[in-house]
Scaffold this active site. Structure first.
Site, PDB file in Angstrom:
ATOM      1  N   TYR C  37       1.011  -1.291   0.026  1.00  0.00           N
ATOM      2  CA  TYR C  37       0.221  -0.132   0.178  1.00  0.00           C
ATOM      3  C   TYR C  37       0.927   1.206   0.034  1.00  0.00           C
ATOM      4  CZ  TYR C  37      -3.846  -3.048   1.469  1.00  0.00           C
ATOM      5  OH  TYR C  37      -4.809  -3.990   1.689  1.00  0.00           O
ATOM      6  N   ARG C 223      -5.777   7.001  -8.866  1.00  0.00           N
ATOM      7  CA  ARG C 223      -4.824   5.820  -8.382  1.00  0.00           C
ATOM      8  C   ARG C 223      -5.606   4.398  -8.795  1.00  0.00           C
ATOM      9  NH1 ARG C 223      -6.664   3.266  -3.538  1.00  0.00           N
ATOM     10  NH2 ARG C 223      -4.816   2.855  -2.857  1.00  0.00           N
ATOM     11  N   ASN C 225      -6.082   0.400  -7.914  1.00  0.00           N
ATOM     12  CA  ASN C 225      -6.250  -0.668  -6.805  1.00  0.00           C
ATOM     13  C   ASN C 225      -6.476  -1.883  -7.362  1.00  0.00           C
ATOM     14  OD1 ASN C 225      -6.133  -1.399  -4.007  1.00  0.00           O
ATOM     15  ND2 ASN C 225      -8.300  -1.661  -3.992  1.00  0.00           N
ATOM     16  N   TYR C 316      -6.696 -10.185   3.214  1.00  0.00           N
ATOM     17  CA  TYR C 316      -7.794  -9.167   3.255  1.00  0.00           C
ATOM     18  C   TYR C 316      -8.619  -8.989   1.941  1.00  0.00           C
ATOM     19  CZ  TYR C 316      -9.787  -4.385   2.685  1.00  0.00           C
ATOM     20  OH  TYR C 316     -10.594  -3.507   2.353  1.00  0.00           O
ATOM     21  N   LYS C 317      -7.587  -9.202   0.889  1.00  0.00           N
ATOM     22  CA  LYS C 317      -8.277  -9.179  -0.561  1.00  0.00           C
ATOM     23  C   LYS C 317      -8.818 -10.451  -0.912  1.00  0.00           C
ATOM     24  CE  LYS C 317      -4.591  -5.840  -2.207  1.00  0.00           C
ATOM     25  NZ  LYS C 317      -5.442  -4.945  -2.944  1.00  0.00           N
TER      26      LYS C 317
END
Ligand code: HEM
Ligand code: FES
Lengths: 203, 321, 348
Positions: C37, C223, C225, C316-317
């Site tokens: 991140y 951005r 992600n 988390y993903k």
């Protein structure tokens, strides 16, 4: 610092404080069960004329008559004791609709009670950061099922079964002020039927 | 990413004296196109080319935010100031081409408010003119209380009273009229937000009274643009760009950075937005903090400075720029 | 029309497919061989003609099918689109911004003509021809945000700015990476990001918020992600997790190349002029592993990124369980050769 010792958590999880006296011409206090103790503690420090400007809405729940006498002895300007938050809801909405800026709001007791009253107060235009809260009593959680949207009150175990759709949900710390609830998410979605043993986490 | 603002090339379409102190300027786009819309309370930063020296002053936009043909600002002449307002009053004429920034709003309406209570003093009326037009167009509930020195110095007071007769209250200092603040505040329904723009004394008075009556901080909005004050000249060393620069008496530290081609971010140029925050590497002397961005504690700690309004007095100052 | 729109689905038979041209312009999210991140924000300016960064709002071959999928999701669960009452003006801002941008950037597909407040909008791919009064909700079939985002690819969040924070007070969220709009409406920047691991301790959210609070009109930012999705699903909502969750367990070394998708979000940030709110479009691009592997640089890099990613992020993903299988598959495409900087395929 909160009277109840909650484990460190994520940023959406509410934190509670200890009441302090605030300036204001009108004060509204909403409490349930052991929340009464927070009001009584405030009374030991607050100036005597506070109560003549105060409206107390109290829901004793399982504490029955235990605190009623002591609260009434504070001689608040208005006092209401009722059987449930549902029952008090109209009165709370009415109080906010007639109130003026400067009203001080104090919420005490369980998270479910404070959360719901907080939502009523913020909808009426009081910023949530200006509302005082003090946790007392049960740590059982008010949970929203993210799947069916139903609310299950007083959840003490993780995982638990949604009281509306019956899915097995795990208890998250992610909290929504608008729902006044924590989030419950299906625990066996990827492997239906594989549900860990439910553990009592909240009392 | 470096800040600085997206710019607009404009032409002065009208210069209109409003009274002895205040002049109104109207800008249209030099290429004839439409200007961006904006939100009530926004300001624009006007670039002034004054004798080889670039001055950048923020002014609230007072025209209808939905009007894309022209922007209007009002400038009050300040004979004690560093010259920005004098430049606008004496050197800016119809037809002059100028550069202004895209609108930036640091004083925006809280659109959740059940009622907007506006309190203006003097030239502080300008952001409210845009806000009232925005609210009028969207059926917003607002009320203005406007203090002026005398009727003749009350910029736009008559015009506003005519347009919004039931929502505008004017108070004339010379007639001994004053806002009955306590009663005004006590009577407001839950969900009211207060907006204050005017002299510092007025802002402090309203904030103090509201706090004493239990109003939450989040319901009180104010805009106080500091004009950067003049002061003793001083020298600054810049650690990153490896330069030593002089800040003149009538120049802000930010302006001195810009004059020396040092990339320095900014938005409000008035100590309010935080964008220009700069780390102090070394300081032997006294930082003269004049911003509202840093906390008192940060002011005392002396590790940060806001170059748009703050200055220095002493032997050595080294900044992280 | 210049773009050939696919007839495809994002559910049931999953007939979604990228053309070779769509693969080539896929916004691969890794500019180097590792990932963590960061405050990865850059100006959203016109870059690389033909890429998803060319225009303010990218329209591609999936447009028509994505809009059909959104309509199905909304019919099933209208709470995916919500706007608190004070966000209506921001909704008009968004409608204006998108209509003006699309009419300017894709004149053969969209047109907007204005006669004062009477606006005429034509959307040829969706066969919509609408005359309405700007700022008058009664002249549109939906609220302004819902109206325009039913015609624009990607999810949308509208953020109100107040008290030095951003508030998620409106959104159209039908293709999200497992978060609930209904639950998150009304939260601030730190609250809605609360479930994200590590980033908070790294100071990322404090710095990102500071940047966003000063975001300016006329100077948008962007951005990237990313996450992983099994099957080309747009609706990976928590609401339906019990329905799509089981798909994650059906991967084998034989089918992973065609069933496992890298899902990239092009997130952009625009200051809205009339409301001072911020629009946050989240445009998702899907590409299956097999197709990604046609670009050798991406094959090598994806393997290295996933191999070295911290478990917290993979958990988390939501792909920690499938990670070993992914690595087994991807390792075949990593010969250890160096990779060039930047996200784009090497020119042949
Ligand atoms: C202002 C508009 C933004 C909105 C509405 C938004 C919303 C969200 C939401 C809802 C999530 C999912 C959280 C969950 O698990 O429940 C998320 C994740 C995240 N956001 Fe944001 N965000 C915004 C801007 C940003 C910015 C500017 C950054 C810059 C660093 C950022 C960094 C992240 C990261 C690192 C994650 C974790 C993503 C992952 O690992 O897949 N967000 N965001
Ligand atoms: S530029 Fe805004 S505080 Fe200095």
């Amino acid at each position: 610092m909160s009277k109840t010792d909650f484990p460190l958590s994520i940023d959406s999880r509410p934190v509670y404080g200890v009441f302090e006296m605030r300036a204001g011409k009108h004060h509204l206090m909403i409490a349930d069960a052991e929340g009464a103790e927070a009001l009584l503690d405030l009374a030991t420090a607050a100036p005597a004329d506070l109560w003549a400007k105060t409206h107390i809405i109290y829901i004793p729940k399982t504490t029955g008559k235990k605190y009623l006498g002591k609260l009434q002895a504070l001689s608040p300007d208005q006092f209401y004791a009722g059987p449930s938050y549902e029952a008090a809801k109209q009165r709370i909405a009415d109080t906010f609709s007639k109130a003026h800026m400067g009203l001080q709001v104090y919420l005490a007791g369980t998270e479910g009670l404070m959360g719901q009253a907080m939502y009523a107060a913020t909808s009426a235009g009081i910023p949530h950061t200006a509302i005082q809260t003090e946790h007392r009593g049960s740590t059982a959680r008010r949970m929203q099922c993210v799947h069916c949207k139903g609310i299950t009150e007083d959840v003490t175990h993780d995982p638990f079964i949604c009281s509306h759709c019956g899915l097995n949900l795990f208890v998250r710390d992610h909290y929504s002020r608008r729902m006044a609830a924590f989030q419950g998410v299906c625990i066996d979605a990827e492997d239906p039927g594989n549900v860990p043993k439910s553990v009592g986490l909240f009392k | 990413m470096s800040a600085g603002t997206a710019k607009l090339n404009v032409t002065v379409a009208e210069v209109k004296p409003i009274n002895d102190l205040v002049t109104r300027f109207k800008f249209i786009r030099t290429d004839g196109g439409e200007l961006p819309t904006f939100s009530g309370g926004a300001h624009t930063v006007v670039e002034m080319q004054d004798d080889g020296f670039t001055r950048l002053n923020p002014y609230s936009l007072m025209s209808d935010p939905a009007d894309r043909d022209a922007y209007m600002i009002s400038v009050r002449r300040d004979d004690q100031g560093r010259g920005g307002s004098k430049f606008m009053h004496s050197k800016v004429a119809e037809g002059l081409e100028m550069v202004i920034s895209n609108p930036v709003n640091l004083f925006s309406l809280d659109l959740r408010a059940k009622k907007h209570l506006m309190i203006a003093g003097g030239i502080g009326i300008t952001p409210f003119m845009a806000q009232m037009q925005q609210l009028a167009a969207t059926n917003g509930h607002f009320e203005l209380h406007y203090s002026v020195r005398t009727a003749s110095l009350g910029s736009y007071a008559e015009q506003l009273s005519e347009r919004f007769p039931n929502r505008v209250n004017i108070y004339h200092d010379d007639l001994g009229q004053a806002i009955d603040l306590e009663n005004l505040l006590i009577g407001q329904p839950l969900g009211t937000h207060i907006y204050i723009c005017g002299p510092k004394g007025m802002i402090d008075w309203v904030r103090g009274k509201a706090a004493a009556l239990g109003w939450p901080r989040e319901a009180i909005h104010y805009e106080e643009f500091l004009a950067p004050a003049s002061g003793k000249p001083f020298e600054v060393r810049l650690a990153i760009s490896n330069k030593t620069i002089q800040v003149g008496e009538n120049q802000s530290l930010l302006e001195a950075l810009e004059a020396n081609d040092v990339d320095a971010p900014y938005l409000c140029r008035g100590g309010a937005c935080g964008q220009c925050e700069t780390a102090v590497v070394e300081c032997d002397g006294e930082l003269i903090h004049r911003d509202h961005w840093l906390s008192d504690e940060q002011h005392r700690a002396g590790k940060l400075i806001m170059p748009c309004v703050s200055r220095f007095d002493g032997k050595t100052l080294v900044l992280d720029r | 029309m210049t773009i050939q729109f696919n007839d495809e689905t994002f559910r049931d038979d999953f007939s979604f497919k990228n053309s070779p041209a769509a693969i080539k312009r896929f916004p691969f999210p890794f500019h180097e061989d590792s990932y963590m991140y960061s405050v990865n924000l850059e100006p959203h300016t016109k870059t690389r003609p033909g890429s998803p960064f060319e225009f303010a709002f990218d329209v591609d071959e999936h447009y028509v099918s994505e809009m059909k999928d959104r309509a199905v999701t909304l019919a099933d669960d209208p709470l995916r689109c919500q706007s608190l009452p004070h966000m209506t003006l921001a909704g008009w801002d968004l409608l204006e911004y998108i209509m003006e941008a699309k009419a300017r950037d894709y004149p053969d597909l969209f047109s907007l003509t204005k006669d004062g407040n009477i606006w005429h909008w034509e959307n040829k791919p969706l066969e919509i021809d609408q005359t309405f009064i700007f700022l008058d909700e009664s002249t549109l079939p939906y609220g302004p945000m819902e109206y325009i985002t039913r015609q624009t690819q990607g999810d949308f969040a509208l953020l109100d700015q107040r008290d030095d924070n951003l508030w998620l007070d409106a959104g159209m969220i039908t293709s999200q990476a497992d978060w609930s709009l209904d639950f998150n409406v009304g939260m601030n920047f730190f609250e809605w990001h609360a479930p994200v691991p590590k980033a908070n301790e790294m100071g990322i959210f404090v710095r990102a918020l500071k940047f966003l609070l000063n975001l300016q009109q006329g100077a948008p930012a962007r951005r990237l992600n990313w996450t992983m999705t099994v099957n080309p699903l747009l609706d990976t909502s928590p609401e339906n997790y019990h329905k799509w969750g089981p798909m994650k367990t059906g991967l084998t070394i034989e089918n992973i190349g065609s069933k496992q998708y890298l899902r990239v979000e092009l997130q952009t940030l625009f200051r809205l002029p009339r409301s001072n709110a911020i629009a946050f479009p989240i445009r998702a691009y899907l590409c299956r592993f097999e197709d990604l592997m046609t670009v050798p640089k991406w094959g090598r890099r994806l393997h290295r990124v996933l191999r070295d990613i911290p478990d917290e992020l993979a958990t988390y993903k939501g792909f920690i369980d499938n990670k070993p299988l992914m690595l087994e598959y991807l390792s075949r495409f990593d010969d250890g050769a160096p990779t060039s900087d930047g996200i784009w395929p090497d020119e042949a």
